[in-house]
Design an enzyme around this catalytic site. Sequence first.
Site, mmCIF file in Angstrom:
data_model
loop_
_atom_site.group_PDB
_atom_site.id
_atom_site.type_symbol
_atom_site.label_atom_id
_atom_site.label_comp_id
_atom_site.label_asym_id
_atom_site.label_seq_id
_atom_site.Cartn_x
_atom_site.Cartn_y
_atom_site.Cartn_z
ATOM 1 N N LYS A 126 -30.967 -27.517 -25.940
ATOM 2 C CA LYS A 126 -30.689 -26.172 -25.402
ATOM 3 C C LYS A 126 -29.179 -26.036 -25.207
ATOM 4 C CE LYS A 126 -31.685 -23.112 -21.506
ATOM 5 N NZ LYS A 126 -32.729 -22.611 -20.615
ATOM 6 N N GLU A 132 -30.020 -29.951 -22.052
ATOM 7 C CA GLU A 132 -29.184 -28.741 -21.951
ATOM 8 C C GLU A 132 -27.751 -29.053 -21.525
ATOM 9 O OE1 GLU A 132 -30.458 -25.742 -19.104
ATOM 10 O OE2 GLU A 132 -28.936 -24.341 -19.782
HETATM 11 P P1 13P Z 1 -29.539 -18.153 -19.019
HETATM 12 O O1 13P Z 1 -30.190 -17.791 -20.325
HETATM 13 O O2 13P Z 1 -29.590 -17.056 -18.000
HETATM 14 O O3 13P Z 1 -28.190 -18.767 -19.198
HETATM 15 O O4 13P Z 1 -30.456 -19.270 -18.347
HETATM 16 C C1 13P Z 1 -30.909 -20.306 -19.100
HETATM 17 C C2 13P Z 1 -31.024 -21.500 -18.269
HETATM 18 O O5 13P Z 1 -32.084 -22.060 -18.115
HETATM 19 C C3 13P Z 1 -29.814 -22.048 -17.654
HETATM 20 O O6 13P Z 1 -30.079 -23.336 -17.194
#
Ligand code: 13P
Length: 341
Positions: free
Chosen positions: A220, A178
Amino acid sequence: MQYATELEATIHDMVQKGRGILAADESAPTIAKRFQAIEVESTEENRRAWRSLLVTTEGLGQYISGIILFEETLGQKTDAGKTIPEAAWAQHIVPGIKVDKGKIPLALSPGDLITQGLDGLAERLRGYKQQGARFAKWREVYAIDRHVPSQHGIEANAEMLARYAAVCQEEGLVPIVEPEVLMDGDHDIDRHAEVTEAVQHAVFHALHRHHVALELMILKPNMVLPGKDCRRAEPDEVAAATLKILRRTVPAAVPSINFLSGGQGPEEATANLNAINQQGANAPWNLSISYGRALQKTALQAWMGKVDNIPAAQQALLKRARLNSAAQLGEYNPDMEASDN
Ligand code: 13P
């Protein structure tokens, strides 16, 4: 790779058209902030009650294929006495775990951030796996300002993500990678695109250097958007900008791209995902969600910390999950907001 078969099975269970990931892995300070908005105290019991509510929502497994948990939750039990990972898998929702230890400033690089948590990661992963986790998540964060993120910051963050992903695959957990370019600020959509492109290029170079199997990971990313203080963009514009950058940077070997919501409103996040799937119908990857706030917000507001509100909260969660499922098929329409209850 020792655990290739296991990793393939996890990818198979998590990556399916019409199903996405629920991010319920808020750290202690973040969940306290979410609870504060509904005037609920962030005690261990309240956090358990909330996550139990989410995971026991009947029918959730039809739309949700994975749930990201925080370390504390992995060992907690539902009201009926199952562990949270067991309750998730009872609905064929794969349990996973956030393993990074949060962000700090990158030393000697004003404005750049870096995420901690690599030391001892392999040992921690072995423990989480015993508790039922089959995948992991690590988030690097990039704030946009005039001179940041710097190229040096982008490369340092990519290195962390790649090292984390390699350790995950070696231990048999699918890594969710991510890199989040924040939407905070007044930058325009072109600047967000430029930074996202540089970030994704660096991440995939680093993953290659570290021998990470792209087939056995999930990306992600953020969508490409104008900054929060700039303006709102229509879904078609967001989809075009997002797909353009991802097509330039993400190899076709990656099975699934599961977007974070990053501060978009629940309906906005669904509409944007829908446009991405309509425009990306021929894209090589599955295009889905890994939303936190955009899935949980309306459910939290319905719950307010009260046992009597659990059915209403679960209904609110199921509604968002169902509409996001429609968006993964490119079949969402804002009119469905009123008719779907
Ligand atoms: P949000 O969809 O609220 O941005 O959270 C996703 C997430 O896991 C952030 O690390």
